[in-house]
Write a protein that holds these residues in place. Structure first.
Motif, PDB file in Angstrom:
ATOM      1  N   GLY A 158       0.795  -1.230   0.000  1.00 28.02           N
ATOM      2  CA  GLY A 158       0.000   0.000   0.000  1.00 28.02           C
ATOM      3  C   GLY A 158       0.824   1.274   0.000  1.00 28.02           C
ATOM      4  N   CYS A 159       0.114   2.397   0.044  1.00 28.94           N
ATOM      5  CA  CYS A 159       0.769   3.701   0.037  1.00 28.94           C
ATOM      6  C   CYS A 159      -0.150   4.736   0.681  1.00 28.94           C
ATOM      7  CB  CYS A 159       1.067   4.120  -1.411  1.00 28.94           C
ATOM      8  SG  CYS A 159       1.897   5.711  -1.485  1.00 28.94           S
ATOM      9  N   ASP A 160       0.458   5.626   1.471  1.00 32.84           N
ATOM     10  CA  ASP A 160      -0.325   6.674   2.157  1.00 32.84           C
ATOM     11  C   ASP A 160      -0.108   8.045   1.549  1.00 32.84           C
ATOM     12  OD1 ASP A 160      -1.203   4.823   3.926  1.00 32.84           O
ATOM     13  OD2 ASP A 160      -0.028   5.517   5.645  1.00 32.84           O
ATOM     14  N   PHE A 162      -0.709   9.560  -1.561  1.00 30.12           N
ATOM     15  CA  PHE A 162      -1.717  10.247  -2.384  1.00 30.12           C
ATOM     16  C   PHE A 162      -1.115  11.373  -3.236  1.00 30.12           C
ATOM     17  CE2 PHE A 162      -4.291   8.086   0.751  1.00 30.12           C
ATOM     18  CZ  PHE A 162      -5.314   7.565  -0.025  1.00 30.12           C
ATOM     19  N   CYS A 163      -0.092  11.053  -4.006  1.00 33.73           N
ATOM     20  CA  CYS A 163       0.367  12.007  -5.016  1.00 33.73           C
ATOM     21  C   CYS A 163      -0.852  12.257  -5.921  1.00 33.73           C
ATOM     22  CB  CYS A 163       1.525  11.416  -5.816  1.00 33.73           C
ATOM     23  SG  CYS A 163       2.932  11.028  -4.755  1.00 33.73           S
ATOM     24  N   SER A 164      -1.038  13.502  -6.351  1.00 36.45           N
ATOM     25  CA  SER A 164      -2.339  13.855  -6.924  1.00 36.45           C
ATOM     26  C   SER A 164      -2.618  13.188  -8.271  1.00 36.45           C
ATOM     27  CB  SER A 164      -2.443  15.375  -7.065  1.00 36.45           C
ATOM     28  OG  SER A 164      -1.462  15.822  -7.974  1.00 36.45           O
ATOM     29  N   ILE A 167      -2.855   6.518  -8.999  1.00 37.40           N
ATOM     30  CA  ILE A 167      -3.972   5.627  -8.681  1.00 37.40           C
ATOM     31  C   ILE A 167      -3.581   4.595  -7.607  1.00 37.40           C
ATOM     32  CG2 ILE A 167      -3.438   3.933 -10.506  1.00 37.40           C
ATOM     33  CD1 ILE A 167      -6.987   5.151  -9.828  1.00 37.40           C
ATOM     34  N   VAL A 168      -2.258   4.448  -7.372  1.00 33.93           N
ATOM     35  CA  VAL A 168      -1.795   3.340  -6.518  1.00 33.93           C
ATOM     36  C   VAL A 168      -2.480   3.290  -5.139  1.00 33.93           C
ATOM     37  CG1 VAL A 168       0.236   2.357  -5.331  1.00 33.93           C
ATOM     38  CG2 VAL A 168       0.393   3.003  -7.737  1.00 33.93           C
ATOM     39  N   PRO A 169      -2.549   4.418  -4.386  1.00 33.03           N
ATOM     40  CA  PRO A 169      -3.184   4.307  -3.064  1.00 33.03           C
ATOM     41  C   PRO A 169      -4.660   3.871  -3.161  1.00 33.03           C
ATOM     42  CG  PRO A 169      -1.983   6.372  -3.274  1.00 33.03           C
ATOM     43  CD  PRO A 169      -2.019   5.760  -4.638  1.00 33.03           C
ATOM     44  N   HIS A 170      -5.283   4.129  -4.320  1.00 32.88           N
ATOM     45  CA  HIS A 170      -6.689   3.774  -4.487  1.00 32.88           C
ATOM     46  C   HIS A 170      -6.873   2.286  -4.785  1.00 32.88           C
ATOM     47  CE1 HIS A 170      -7.603   8.141  -4.750  1.00 32.88           C
ATOM     48  NE2 HIS A 170      -6.403   8.171  -5.315  1.00 32.88           N
ATOM     49  N   SER A 239      12.413   4.720  -2.914  1.00 31.05           N
ATOM     50  CA  SER A 239      12.637   5.686  -1.842  1.00 31.05           C
ATOM     51  C   SER A 239      11.894   6.975  -2.160  1.00 31.05           C
ATOM     52  CB  SER A 239      14.124   6.015  -1.755  1.00 31.05           C
ATOM     53  OG  SER A 239      14.811   4.954  -1.167  1.00 31.05           O
ATOM     54  N   HIS A 240      10.958   7.345  -1.320  1.00 33.27           N
ATOM     55  CA  HIS A 240      10.314   8.655  -1.511  1.00 33.27           C
ATOM     56  C   HIS A 240      11.272   9.707  -0.936  1.00 33.27           C
ATOM     57  CE1 HIS A 240       7.572  11.957  -1.562  1.00 33.27           C
ATOM     58  NE2 HIS A 240       6.559  11.208  -1.967  1.00 33.27           N
ATOM     59  N   PRO A 241      11.627  10.743  -1.719  1.00 31.10           N
ATOM     60  CA  PRO A 241      12.611  11.721  -1.225  1.00 31.10           C
ATOM     61  C   PRO A 241      12.217  12.355   0.111  1.00 31.10           C
ATOM     62  CG  PRO A 241      12.173  12.049  -3.567  1.00 31.10           C
ATOM     63  CD  PRO A 241      11.195  11.019  -3.094  1.00 31.10           C
ATOM     64  N   ASN A 278       1.490  17.136  -4.934  1.00 29.86           N
ATOM     65  CA  ASN A 278       1.481  16.716  -3.531  1.00 29.86           C
ATOM     66  C   ASN A 278       2.673  15.827  -3.190  1.00 29.86           C
ATOM     67  OD1 ASN A 278       0.551  16.505  -0.884  1.00 29.86           O
ATOM     68  ND2 ASN A 278      -0.654  14.658  -1.324  1.00 29.86           N
ATOM     69  N   ARG A 279       3.862  16.193  -3.716  1.00 29.38           N
ATOM     70  CA  ARG A 279       5.044  15.364  -3.464  1.00 29.38           C
ATOM     71  C   ARG A 279       5.699  15.681  -2.112  1.00 29.38           C
ATOM     72  NH1 ARG A 279       6.166  10.595  -5.447  1.00 29.38           N
ATOM     73  NH2 ARG A 279       8.397  10.964  -5.541  1.00 29.38           N
ATOM     74  N   GLN A 280       5.393  16.835  -1.547  1.00 32.76           N
ATOM     75  CA  GLN A 280       5.870  17.185  -0.196  1.00 32.76           C
ATOM     76  C   GLN A 280       7.386  17.368  -0.080  1.00 32.76           C
ATOM     77  OE1 GLN A 280       3.574  15.024   2.894  1.00 32.76           O
ATOM     78  NE2 GLN A 280       2.607  14.060   1.125  1.00 32.76           N
TER      79      GLN A 280
HETATM   80 FE1  SF4 Z   1       2.408   6.454  -3.560  1.00 31.89          FE
HETATM   81 FE2  SF4 Z   1       3.063   8.734  -4.815  1.00 31.89          FE
HETATM   82 FE3  SF4 Z   1       4.419   6.477  -5.309  1.00 31.89          FE
HETATM   83 FE4  SF4 Z   1       1.919   6.764  -6.167  1.00 31.89          FE
HETATM   84  S1  SF4 Z   1       3.729   7.928  -6.839  1.00 31.89           S
HETATM   85  S2  SF4 Z   1       2.758   4.973  -5.177  1.00 31.89           S
HETATM   86  S3  SF4 Z   1       0.998   7.929  -4.458  1.00 31.89           S
HETATM   87  S4  SF4 Z   1       4.326   7.592  -3.377  1.00 31.89           S
END
Ligand code: SF4
Ligand code: SAM
Length: 443
Positions: A158-160, A162-164, A167-170, A239-241, A278-280
């Motif tokens: 999963g993923c929390d 929610f990059c805008s 679709i992955v978190p959905h 890795s999310h930056p 929404n990459r933060q």
């Molecule tokens: Fe999650 Fe963003 Fe990666 Fe999509 S691109 S899987 S929302 S971190």
């Protein structure tokens, strides 16, 4: 004696999707199926789907349509469709109408039910089972394939974020980490079956363990995996930056098996587009991480994902993305045109970019990156690199291939006996993607 049953598994999308396909194939093996690539003689065809971009979906829909001919010729053939495309809200009905020849539909949260669904379809009934949410963190089905040198290991689902655009978190639900002991045990079992390299998988591995009480750090998990005897290499993605810690960079520097390769998706070089995505993080923050990696891990290669043509992206925004390619020196970039995904915030943003503009930007980005990749590989000529020998080259089975710690493919001449071991290669020639090397020594 009853006829042997054959299964063909077709899979699309990311490594997580590939790992799901392996789980499904393993379940069918336990049900007495042999794995083949021969569609004409298959008794069961599984199509494990992806819905990250429209182009992937169209390709998969075409493939599912093609399977109808096989079903018409062999009514006993079972067709099962799984994965992200099926899990999209409201997709099942649309897909069932479009492909009535499919026998089994299942989502991302109930893969472990596959053998039951397979039996339910024995009567000829059409079966569809999609859970809206995971009922619990189901353990990965252990894989029993012997002699597999490399394996993907889920560490979380999963993923929390929610990059805008995404679709992955959905379709994959919220983040759930697997227990460290279960992960370590799975890797030990893989190693006992001949595995030498594991890739730890998560949509954002840097947030691994944040859902535990007390929280557990990804860098600590890496150190535990690093202790597993006879495992030669460890990789991880993605890795999310925003969550990449100094502790992680230090763990890579300390761990002997941890490969110095960081896949660090940038997505865009423009701060205003990053905010809309929404990459933060900002481009400055991203660059500060790159500098830390360069300082502590001078040998490290960096790879990335980039989207062009996100809604509202101006020429100046795009130029800032190109400028990041020039400053970071990625060894490879996975580049995509923005694709509208229904149900995500970006799909209803104003100022969608025309296809022609997206295509032009993609071309420009790809040619800049190709030049970067070429230059980076040219600089490797004459130097020696540790390579894990993977097997015969796909293009020339008389030669061998392997990857450097930085995940760059090398082709070379050598004896079959060194497959599965670490060797030292001197680089002789370099193109944009592949290197040609010569054996210096086997370890
Ligand atoms: Fe999650 Fe963003 Fe990666 Fe999509 S691109 S899987 S929302 S971190
Ligand atoms: N979790 C990973 C991360 O955050 O980088 C990425 C997972 S996603 C399966 C892989 C890549 O697909 C993303 O990094 C992004 O570049 C791309 N992607 C996702 N949604 C997209 C969309 N709607 N259009 C184009 N590319 C997209």
């Amino acid at each position: 004696m009853s006829k042997e049953k054959n299964v063909v598994t077709l899979t699309y999308g990311c490594q997580m999707s590939e790992r799901d396909a392996e789980t499904l194939t393993e379940i069918t093996r336990q049900e007495g199926y042999n794995r083949t690539n021969d569609l004409e003689n298959a008794d069961l065809i599984i199509v494990n789907t992806c819905c990250v971009r429209e182009s992937a979906e169209n390709k998969i829909l075409g493939k599912i349509g093609d399977l109808k001919k096989l079903k018409d010729n062999n009514p006993n053939l079972k067709i099962a469709i799984s994965g992200c495309m099926v899990q999209q809200p409201g997709a099942l009905e649309r897909l069932q109408k479009r492909a009535p020849h499919v026998d089994i539909w299942m989502g991302t949260h109930n893969l472990h039910e596959f053998s039951e669904l397979l039996h339910r379809s024995d009567t000829g009934a059409k079966v569809a089972e999609i859970w809206q949410e995971p009922h619990e963190t189901k353990e990965s089905t252990p894989l029993a394939e012997k002699g597999k040198l490399q394996a993907n290991v889920n560490i979380m689902y999963g993923c929390d974020n929610f990059c805008s655009y995404c679709i992955v978190p959905h379709v994959r639900g919220r983040e759930r980490s697997r227990k460290p002991d279960d992960i370590v045990q799975e890797i030990k079992n893989l190693v006992a079956n001949g595995c030498k390299e594991v890739t730890l998988l998560g949509q954002n591995v840097n947030s691994y363990g944040k859902d535990f009480v007390p929280p557990y750090d990804f860098a600590d998990l890496l150190q535990e995996v690093d202790q597993i005897p006879d495992l030669l290499r460890i990789r991880f993605i993605t890795s999310h930056p925003k969550d990449l810690s100094d502790k992680l960079i230090q763990a890579i520097a300390k761990g002997s098996k941890l490969c110095e390769h960081v896949h660090l998706p940038l997505q865009s070089g423009s701060n205003s587009i990053l905010a809309c995505m929404n990459r933060q993080y900002t481009r400055e923050y991203y660059m500060s991480i790159v500098e830390k990696i360069r300082e502590l891990l001078p040998q490290a290669t960096l790879t990335t994902d980039i989207i062009v043509g996100f809604p509202g992206e101006t020429e100046e925004d795009f130029e800032q993305t190109l400028a990041m390619i020039n400053s970071v020196h990625y060894s490879q970039a996975f580049t995509f045109m923005y694709s509208k995904r229904s149900g995500t915030p970006a799909a209803s943003m104003e100022d969608q970019i025309p296809l022609q503009v997206k295509k032009q930007r993609l071309q420009k980005l790809m040619s800049l990156q190709n030049e970067e990749s070429y230059q980076l590989r040219q600089r490797m000529i004459g130097k020696c690199y540790e390579v894990l020998v993977e097997g015969p080259s796909k293009n020339n089975p008389n030669r061998l291939t392997g990857r450097t710690r930085g995940n760059i493919l090398v082709v070379f001449d050598g004896p079959q006996e060194i497959i599965g071991s670490l060797v030292s290669l001197r680089i002789l020639e370099a193109g944009s993607w592949t290197l040609v090397g010569e054996l210096v020594e086997s370890k």
